[in-house]
Write a protein that holds these residues in place. Structure first.
Motif, PDB file in Angstrom:
ATOM      1  N   VAL A 307      -6.389  74.698 141.874  1.00  0.00           N
ATOM      2  CA  VAL A 307      -7.182  75.804 141.362  1.00  0.00           C
ATOM      3  C   VAL A 307      -7.256  75.686 139.840  1.00  0.00           C
ATOM      4  CG1 VAL A 307      -7.150  78.297 141.032  1.00  0.00           C
ATOM      5  CG2 VAL A 307      -6.543  77.329 143.242  1.00  0.00           C
ATOM      6  N   GLY A 308      -8.450  75.721 139.289  1.00  0.00           N
ATOM      7  CA  GLY A 308      -8.606  75.644 137.845  1.00  0.00           C
ATOM      8  C   GLY A 308      -8.594  74.242 137.275  1.00  0.00           C
ATOM      9  N   ARG A 462      -4.131  75.055 129.252  1.00  0.00           N
ATOM     10  CA  ARG A 462      -3.951  76.013 130.330  1.00  0.00           C
ATOM     11  C   ARG A 462      -2.473  76.272 130.515  1.00  0.00           C
ATOM     12  NH1 ARG A 462      -7.729  76.262 134.431  1.00  0.00           N
ATOM     13  NH2 ARG A 462      -9.256  75.970 132.802  1.00  0.00           N
ATOM     14  N   ASP A 561     -14.376  83.209 138.228  1.00  0.00           N
ATOM     15  CA  ASP A 561     -13.857  82.637 136.993  1.00  0.00           C
ATOM     16  C   ASP A 561     -14.088  83.576 135.814  1.00  0.00           C
ATOM     17  OD1 ASP A 561     -12.811  80.856 135.223  1.00  0.00           O
ATOM     18  OD2 ASP A 561     -14.540  79.515 135.199  1.00  0.00           O
TER      19      ASP A 561
END
Ligand code: ADP
Ligand code: MG
Length: 698
Positions: A307-308, A462, A561
Motif C-alpha cells: 500500500v502506498g 514516507r 489517497d
C-alpha cells in the motif's frame, strides 16, 4: 477426478440408513463423491497416538479418537452407583459412570480404540464415556464377538469388522457428524472401496497409480498415507494445470498491438514533469512492463506492491505507452469512489493534451452517453471506471491496454472477456495491480500464466505508520484515541474513522452523531457510506480539506489517497479481515507526515480475535500479513471458493504449502497439452465444468 468417477448410488452399495445419513450430513449421493470428497482429516497410528495428540495440544472439548493399551482399571463408588476409571497407556483415562458392561469387557492388557470428547480433570486428560472398539485382546476375544455399542452393531451389518481392523496400523479419522461417527464412515468407505473394480489410470505418471493412491489414502499401508496424499494432491494440481494449459493453448494465437515506449511521447513528458524520482522498484517494474508491451503478444502481468508503494504512477506510464502508439487504455477500479479518486489523481499527472474519460454506473444518462461516444470515437485516450467498463456494452475505438486495480481475484474468464473490447484479432495488454500480495501458488492457480512483478519499498520520505490497539475494555484508551484525533486536527491534519456498519449501534450514522455532540465536538465531521449518491462529492470535499473527520464504512478501503490524513481509527476491528485492515490502514501515512492507525476492538483480551488484531498492529508488511492471513483462513477462503454442498476439486492441495507439487504438476500439464491435447481435454471435462466457474468468479 481427472476423468474418473464412480457414479454408483450410495444407496445401492451401502445400507439405506448409512447412505441416507451420508447424504443428509454431507450431501453425497454417489460413491465417487464419498471417495473423493471425504478424505481422512487425520490418522491414528495405533499405539503411538495419544502422546501425539497431547503434544499437539488438542484443546479441551475436541472430539478425538485414540488407541492404546489399558494399563489400569479402578472402580470408585459414588452416590448413585460407581465410576469406572480406565487408564490407557498410563497417559489418560476413559471414564464411565456406572460402566457395568465396560467393566466386564475391559481389563489391563487389552488394546482399545476410543473415540470421545477430551476433558481435562485435575490436569489429567480424560475421555468421558467414549465409544470404544476392541482391537486386540490377549484373552482371545475378538472385536466383534463381544458386546458392542450401537455404532459397531450398525457397522457389522455390512462389513466384517475383524477384516476392517486387521493389520491396520493407520486408522483414518474422518470428518464426522452427530449421526455419523468416524467409524461408520470408515466402514462405509471400506465397503465402497472393496466393491470398486480396479481403476484404469489414463496417465502413467508414477509407480503409485491413481487406483492405489485412492485406496491407500483411505486405508494406508504400514508405511503411512503420505505418498497417497501427495499423489492425489498432484492429481488435483494437474487438473487445474491442464485447464490453464489448455486455455493458454487457445490464446497462443492472440495478438496485441506492440506498444514500445516512445522516447519523446506523452509518457516521456509525464515522467519528466514528475516532482520526484521514481523509486528503484518503480523503475524495475516499468522495465518489465515495457518489455512486455513492446511485443505483439498480450501482456499478462500482476503488479504486487505494498500500500502506498506507487503503483498508480507505473500504471499511468504504461497507459501512456498505449496512447503514444495511437491506442486507448482503460483502468478498472473496484469501486466508484476509487474510480473517481483515480480519475482525479491521474488527471493531475497527465499532459494537457490527453483526454481522460470517466465511466461510472451512477452517471446521468446524458453524461454517460457522451462518455460512451468519446470512447467509441477515440476522443477518450484513457478511460477510468468500474468493472462496468467491461460488463456493459462499451465499445472502444482501439483499446490497447487495460489496468485492473486492487482486484487480484480478476480471474481468467474476466480477462478473456476483455478481448471483446479490443479491435478484431487483438487482445489488450493486461496489468493487474494489488496491494494484497497473494502467494505464488494462488497466483498460479487463479491466473495461470500470469507474470509477477513486485514493489517492496515505499517512496522516499514516507514514514511507517504507527499502529496501536484500543480495547473497548479500557475506557481511558478510548478517550485518548479521540484526543489524538483532536490533536492531529489541531495540527492541521485530517482523520478517518471507519465503522463496520451504517446503521445501528456503532454504525456510521450513530457514531458520527455521538462524536459531534461528544468527544469531537467542534470539529467538521462528515459521514460517507456506500448507499449515498454523492459519495464522490463528499470524498472530494474531504480531499480538499473542507472536512476534518470522515466517518465512513469501508468504502474508503482501497486506493483513496488524501496525503493530509494522518490518523485513522477503525472501530470494532474484529469485524474486518486481515488484508482489509491492512488496506484501511494504508489510507494514512501517504504524505510525509508521521501517521497513526488505531485499531479499536470489542474483543476480549486473550481472545483469538484480539490476538489477530494485535498481530496486525505489530506488522507493517503486507507480505508478512498475507502469511498471517493464511493462518486464519483456509485456502478455500483465500481463493474465495469455499462453498458448501458442491464438489470441490481442491480437497487436499494446500496452496500455501504445496508449491513443489503444484510446480511439477503444472510443468507436466503444459507438456501433456503439447503432446496430447485430446487426452488433456478429455481428462478435464469434469473440472472445466466445476472449477472454471469458481476460478472465474473468485
Ligand atoms: P498504491 O501503490 O497504494 O496504489 P499510489 O500509487 O496511490 O500507491 O501512491 C501513493 C502516493 O505516493 C501517491 O500520492 C503518489 O503520488 C506518491 N508517489 C508515487 N511514486 C512516488 C515516488 N517515486 N516518490 C514520491 N512519491 C511517490
Ligand atoms: Mg492504488
Amino acid at each position: 477426478m481427472l476423468g474418473w468417477k464412480d457414479d454408483r448410488p450410495l444407496s445401492e452399495v451401502l445400507p439405506g440408513k448409512v447412505a441416507k445419513a451420508l447424504t443428509k450430513s454431507f450431501g453425497y449421493s454417489t460413491c465417487g463423491q464419498l471417495l473423493l470428497n471425504h478424505f481422512p482429516r487425520d490418522y491414528i497410528r495405533q499405539g503411538k497416538n495419544f502422546r501425539a495428540f497431547a503434544e499437539r495440544q488438542a484443546p479441551e472439548g475436541s472430539f478425538i479418537t485414540v488407541s492404546g493399551t489399558v494399563t489400569h482399571i479402578a472402580k470408585r463408588p459414588i452416590r448413585n452407583g460407581f465410576v469406572l476409571n480406565v487408564t490407557v497407556d498410563d497417559a489418560y483415562t476413559a471414564v464411565f459412570f456406572n460402566g457395568v458392561w465396560q467393566e466386564r469387557v475391559l481389563y489391563p492388557g487389552i488394546r482399545v480404540l476410543f473415540s470421545g470428547k477430551l476433558k481435562f480433570f485435575h490436569n489429567t486428560a480424560q475421555l468421558q464415556h467414549p465409544e470404544f472398539l476392541i482391537l486386540d485382546a490377549p484373552r482371545g476375544e475378538s472385536a466383534v464377538s463381544k458386546r458392542w455399542g450401537g455404532t459397531l452393531k450398525a457397522i457389522a451389518q455390512f462389513v466384517d469388522v475383524e477384516e476392517l481392523l486387521r493389520d491396520r496400523e493407520w486408522l483414518p479419522v474422518y470428518p464426522a457428524s452427530s449421526t455419523l461417527k468416524t467409524w461408520t464412515i470408515m466402514a462405509a468407505i471400506h465397503h465402497v472401496l472393496k466393491t470398486l473394480p480396479p481403476i484404469e489410470d489414463p496417465l502413467d505418471i508414477s509407480d503409485l497409480t491413481f487406483d492405489m493412491a485412492l485406496r491407500q489414502i483411505h486405508e494406508p499401508r504400514p508405511e503411512g498415507p503420505q505418498r497417497a496424499i501427495d499423489r492425489l494432491k498432484y492429481n488435483e494440481a494437474l487438473g487445474i494445470g491442464l485447464v490453464m494449459a489448455l486455455r493458454r493453448r487457445d490464446t497462443r494465437h492472440w495478438r496485441a498491438f506492440a506498444l514500445p515506449p516512445a522516447p519523446d511521447g506523452y509518457r516521456a513528458e509525464m515522467l519528466a514533469k514528475l516532482p520526484f524520482e521514481l523509486t528503484g522498484g518503480q523503475q524495475r517494474v516499468l522495465k518489465d512492463i515495457d518489455r512486455d508491451l513492446s511485443k505483439a503478444e498480450p501482456m499478462s502481468r500482476l503488479l504486487q506492491g505494498e500500500v502506498g508503494s506507487g503503483k498508480t504512477l507505473v500504471a499511468v506510464a504504461a497507459m501512456l505507452s498505449a496512447v503514444d502508439a495511437g491506442h486507448q487504455a482503460a483502468l478498472l477500479a473496484p469501486t466508484e469512489v476509487l474510480a473517481h479518486q483515480h480519475a482525479r489523481s491521474i488527471s493531475a499527472m497527465l499532459p494537457d493534451d490527453i483526454r481522460l474519460t470517466v465511466l461510472s454506473g451512477s452517471m446521468k444518462v446524458a453524461e454517460k452517453r457522451q462518455a460512451l461516444l468519446d470512447i467509441v470515437s477515440g476522443q477518450a485516450d484513457i478511460v477510468v471506471g468500474t468493472h462496468a467498463i467491461i460488463q456493459e456494452t462499451v465499445e472502444f475505438f482501439s483499446l490497447g491496454m487495460v489496468v485492473v486495480d486492487e482486484q487480484h481475484r480478476f480471474g481468467v474468464e474476466q480477462r478473456d472477456s476483455l478481448r471483446m473490447k479490443a479491435p478484431e484479432g487483438t487482445f489488450p495488454h493486461v496489468l493487474v495491480m494489488t496491494a494484497t500480495p497473494i502467494p505464488r501458488t494462488i497466483a498460479m492457480t487463479v491466473f495461470g500464466d500470469l507474470e509477477v512483478s513486485s514493489l517492496h519499498e515505499l517512496p522516499g520520505g514516507r514514514k511507517p505508520i504507527q499502529s496501536s490497539v484500543v480495547p473497548e475494555a479500557k475506557p481511558t484508551w478510548v478517550t485518548r484515541a479521540f484526543e489524538r484525533i483532536r490533536e492531529e486536527v489541531a495540527a492541521g491534519h485530517q482523520a478517518y474513522i471507519v465503522c463496520p456498519r451504517i446503521e445501528g449501534e456503532g454504525g456510521v450514522l450513530e457514531l458520527a452523531e455521538e462524536l459531534q455532540d461528544g468527544p469531537l465536538a467542534g470539529l467538521r465531521i462528515m459521514v460517507l457510506h456506500g448507499r449515498m449518491d454523492d459519495k464522490d462529492e463528499r470524498m472530494a470535499a474531504f480531499a480538499r480539506g473542507d472536512i476534518d473527520v470522515l466517518v465512513s464504512t469501508t468504502v474508503i478501503e482501497v486506493g483513496v489517497d488524501v496525503a493530509n490524513a494522518t490518523v485513522m481509527l477503525i472501530r470494532e476491528s474484529e469485524n474486518f479481515g486481515v488484508s482489509q485492515l491492512h488496506q484501511l490502514r494504508g489510507r494514512v501515512g501517504r504524505g510525509g507526515n508521521a501517521s497513526l492507525c488505531l485499531f479499536h476492538t470489542l474483543a476480549a483480551p486473550n481472545s483469538e480475535s484480539f490476538e489477530r488484531i494485535a498481530k496486525i498492529a505489530a506488522t507493517s508488511s503486507g507480505f508478512e500479513l498475507t502469511e498471517l492471513d493464511m493462518e486464519y483462513r483456509r485456502e478455500g477462503d483465500v481463493l474465495g471458493t469455499r462453498q458448501s454442498g458442491r464438489q470441490r476439486t481442491l480437497q487436499l492441495l494446500d496452496l500455501s504449502e504445496d508449491l513443489l507439487i503444484i510446480e511439477r504438476a503444472y510443468e507436466d500439464a503444459y507438456q501433456l497439452v503439447d503432446d496430447n491435447p485430446e487426452l488433456a481435454f478429455h481428462l478435464t471435462v469434469g473440472i472445466r465444468e466445476e472449477e472454471q466457474e469458481y476460478l472465474d468468479k473468485s
